[in-house]
Design a protein around this motif. Structure first.
Motif, PDB file in Angstrom:
ATOM      1  N   VAL A   1      40.408 -22.579 -29.064  1.00  0.00           N
ATOM      2  CA  VAL A   1      40.883 -21.797 -28.062  1.00  0.00           C
ATOM      3  C   VAL A   1      40.607 -22.095 -26.758  1.00  0.00           C
ATOM      4  CG1 VAL A   1      40.699 -19.317 -27.171  1.00  0.00           C
ATOM      5  CG2 VAL A   1      40.963 -19.763 -29.608  1.00  0.00           C
ATOM      6  N   TRP A   2      39.312 -22.693 -26.499  1.00  0.00           N
ATOM      7  CA  TRP A   2      38.901 -23.063 -25.126  1.00  0.00           C
ATOM      8  C   TRP A   2      39.523 -24.312 -24.798  1.00  0.00           C
ATOM      9  CZ3 TRP A   2      32.766 -22.834 -24.493  1.00  0.00           C
ATOM     10  CH2 TRP A   2      32.408 -21.477 -24.359  1.00  0.00           C
ATOM     11  N   ARG A   3      39.860 -25.163 -25.903  1.00  0.00           N
ATOM     12  CA  ARG A   3      40.843 -26.360 -25.255  1.00  0.00           C
ATOM     13  C   ARG A   3      42.188 -25.885 -24.980  1.00  0.00           C
ATOM     14  NH1 ARG A   3      39.062 -31.210 -26.701  1.00  0.00           N
ATOM     15  NH2 ARG A   3      40.947 -31.938 -25.492  1.00  0.00           N
TER      16      ARG A   3
ATOM     17  N   ALA B   1      37.106 -25.240 -17.195  1.00  0.00           N
ATOM     18  CA  ALA B   1      37.158 -25.366 -15.676  1.00  0.00           C
ATOM     19  C   ALA B   1      35.823 -26.142 -15.416  1.00  0.00           C
ATOM     20  CB  ALA B   1      37.007 -23.978 -14.983  1.00  0.00           C
ATOM     21  N   SER B   2      35.778 -27.188 -14.379  1.00  0.00           N
ATOM     22  CA  SER B   2      34.643 -27.760 -13.911  1.00  0.00           C
ATOM     23  C   SER B   2      34.868 -27.859 -12.383  1.00  0.00           C
ATOM     24  CB  SER B   2      34.577 -29.340 -14.417  1.00  0.00           C
ATOM     25  OG  SER B   2      35.880 -29.808 -14.341  1.00  0.00           O
TER      26      SER B   2
ATOM     27  N   LYS C   1      43.224 -29.030 -19.692  1.00  0.00           N
ATOM     28  CA  LYS C   1      43.808 -28.262 -20.664  1.00  0.00           C
ATOM     29  C   LYS C   1      44.860 -29.204 -21.579  1.00  0.00           C
ATOM     30  CE  LYS C   1      47.126 -24.475 -21.370  1.00  0.00           C
ATOM     31  NZ  LYS C   1      47.672 -23.413 -20.639  1.00  0.00           N
ATOM     32  N   LEU C   2      44.147 -29.452 -22.771  1.00  0.00           N
ATOM     33  CA  LEU C   2      45.114 -30.425 -23.895  1.00  0.00           C
ATOM     34  C   LEU C   2      45.269 -31.619 -22.985  1.00  0.00           C
ATOM     35  CD1 LEU C   2      46.866 -27.459 -25.657  1.00  0.00           C
ATOM     36  CD2 LEU C   2      44.790 -28.532 -26.242  1.00  0.00           C
TER      37      LEU C   2
ATOM     38  N   GLN D   1      44.814 -12.673 -17.535  1.00  0.00           N
ATOM     39  CA  GLN D   1      44.602 -12.632 -18.955  1.00  0.00           C
ATOM     40  C   GLN D   1      44.206 -14.066 -19.731  1.00  0.00           C
ATOM     41  OE1 GLN D   1      45.013  -9.751 -20.544  1.00  0.00           O
ATOM     42  NE2 GLN D   1      45.502  -8.680 -18.543  1.00  0.00           N
ATOM     43  N   HIS D   2      43.870 -14.927 -18.694  1.00  0.00           N
ATOM     44  CA  HIS D   2      43.410 -16.032 -19.403  1.00  0.00           C
ATOM     45  C   HIS D   2      41.720 -16.303 -18.967  1.00  0.00           C
ATOM     46  CE1 HIS D   2      47.430 -18.681 -19.757  1.00  0.00           C
ATOM     47  NE2 HIS D   2      47.311 -17.170 -20.054  1.00  0.00           N
ATOM     48  N   ASP D   3      40.994 -16.921 -20.149  1.00  0.00           N
ATOM     49  CA  ASP D   3      39.577 -17.050 -19.977  1.00  0.00           C
ATOM     50  C   ASP D   3      39.345 -18.750 -19.833  1.00  0.00           C
ATOM     51  OD1 ASP D   3      38.744 -14.297 -19.743  1.00  0.00           O
ATOM     52  OD2 ASP D   3      38.341 -14.377 -21.972  1.00  0.00           O
ATOM     53  N   TYR D   4      38.675 -19.088 -18.686  1.00  0.00           N
ATOM     54  CA  TYR D   4      38.445 -20.528 -18.483  1.00  0.00           C
ATOM     55  C   TYR D   4      36.908 -20.664 -18.283  1.00  0.00           C
ATOM     56  CZ  TYR D   4      43.187 -20.375 -16.883  1.00  0.00           C
ATOM     57  OH  TYR D   4      44.478 -20.407 -16.868  1.00  0.00           O
TER      58      TYR D   4
END
Length: 320
Positions: free
Chosen positions: A156-158, A163-164, A221-222, A249-252
């Motif tokens: 899900v994180w990928r 973020a960085s 992201k991917l 609605q997105h978590d990074y």
């Protein structure tokens, strides 16, 4: 339909999707085990009714469905990462044994209830021996659940993107400053005769301040990269060695502690409302107190963030 739309649909129903996946996994496994156990019973010529293996397997699956959210929460509280593995692993071993005890007590209670409906009596057997036997299986099941949950979260994180901080461009070399012009010696004059402006003053060194965040973060992201403006972050949640940055609605996830991240944010824009949450002050729409003395914060997009009583009064003062 684009990938982001699919992700948005999933995130709005994430809790129900996760429950459905765990239920399908556990109930499917219970059904398969029921069939194979009945086949083994018939081959061995044992005298058991067909419904009994179903009671054994599905009672265990139902108790695991109740315990899994607590196991996932334990993984969040004591993450099993390399830097803290030695400190957190004994805690998980203890919790796995407690989980096994809860699993046994729950499934035995369900089995006795099911047998009673059939005018039969369920006998668990020698309790010390059976508890040891179940603990050997349950510790493995506990570890399997942690692996599945970790792999799922990594996917899900990928999918959402991690973020960085943007790499700072190298600074060009600065030309050397010219040497100051020599001053006439003043050692022969007494200190009292020197002008006040020439008397050296002691100044305390400035306190170290964490560098401010850049205006944008880099999100991978991917295999793709894009920029996430800091001004679009709605709230921040602590999650182990990471913080989750919520935006539309997105978590990074960003590798940082919540305290270190808070020191680099604009204090006029964000406010601490919980030991695990920071919220953008301008997005708070309402404070909804609870009976326990805490509160939930309703944001403009309808989402809710917990607010503990420790930070509630300070938040009210900021909103005035």
């Amino acid at each position: 339909m684009t990938e982001d739309k699919w992700l948005g649909i999933y995130l709005t129903r994430r809790r129900w999707v996760e429950r459905a996946l765990w239920s399908a996994l556990l109930l499917g496994s219970a059904l398969a085990n029921t069939i194979t156990t009945n086949l083994d019973i018939r081959r061995a010529g044992l005298r058991f009714d067909t419904w009994e293996p179903a009671v054994w397997e599905f009672s265990s699956a139902l108790v695991w469905m109740v315990l899994i959210p607590w196991i996932v929460r334990a993984a969040d509280t004591k993450p099993l990462r390399w830097g803290v593995l030695q400190r957190h692993l004994p805690w998980h071993v203890l919790f796995a044994l407690m989980t096994s005890l809860a699993h046994v007590l729950g499934m035995v209670a369900l089995r006795k209830l099911a047998y009673a409906t059939q005018d039969a009596v369920y006998d668990f057997g020698n309790w010390p021996l059976e508890l040891f036997y179940e603990a050997l299986k349950d510790v493995r099941s506990y570890a399997f659940i942690l692996v599945i949950a970790g792999a799922y979260r990594l996917f899900v994180w990928r999918w959402q993107g991690e973020a960085s901080l943007l790499a700072e461009p190298p600074q060009p070399p600065q030309p050397p400053e010219p040497a100051p012009a020599p001053r006439p010696p003043e050692a022969s004059l007494p200190a009292s005769s020197l002008p006040a402006s020439s008397t050296p003053e002691r100044r305390d060194a400035p306190a170290a301040v964490s560098p401010a965040l850049p205006e944008r973060l880099l999100v991978k992201k991917l295999g793709k990269e894009f920029l996430l403006p800091i001004d679009e972050i709605e709230w921040v949640q602590a999650c182990g060695n990471y913080v989750n940055l919520r935006r539309q609605q997105h978590d990074y996830p960003l590798r940082s502690s919540l305290g270190a991240f808070e020191q680099r944010l604009d204090p006029a824009a964000f406010v601490r409302v919980h030991r695990g949450y920071l919220v953008r002050l301008s997005l708070i729409d309402a404070i909804e107190p609870t009976e326990a003395g805490d509160a939930h914060l309703r944001l403009r997009d309808g989402s809710r963030v917990p607010c503990s009583r420790t930070y509630l009064e300070r938040l009210r003062q900021r909103l005035v």
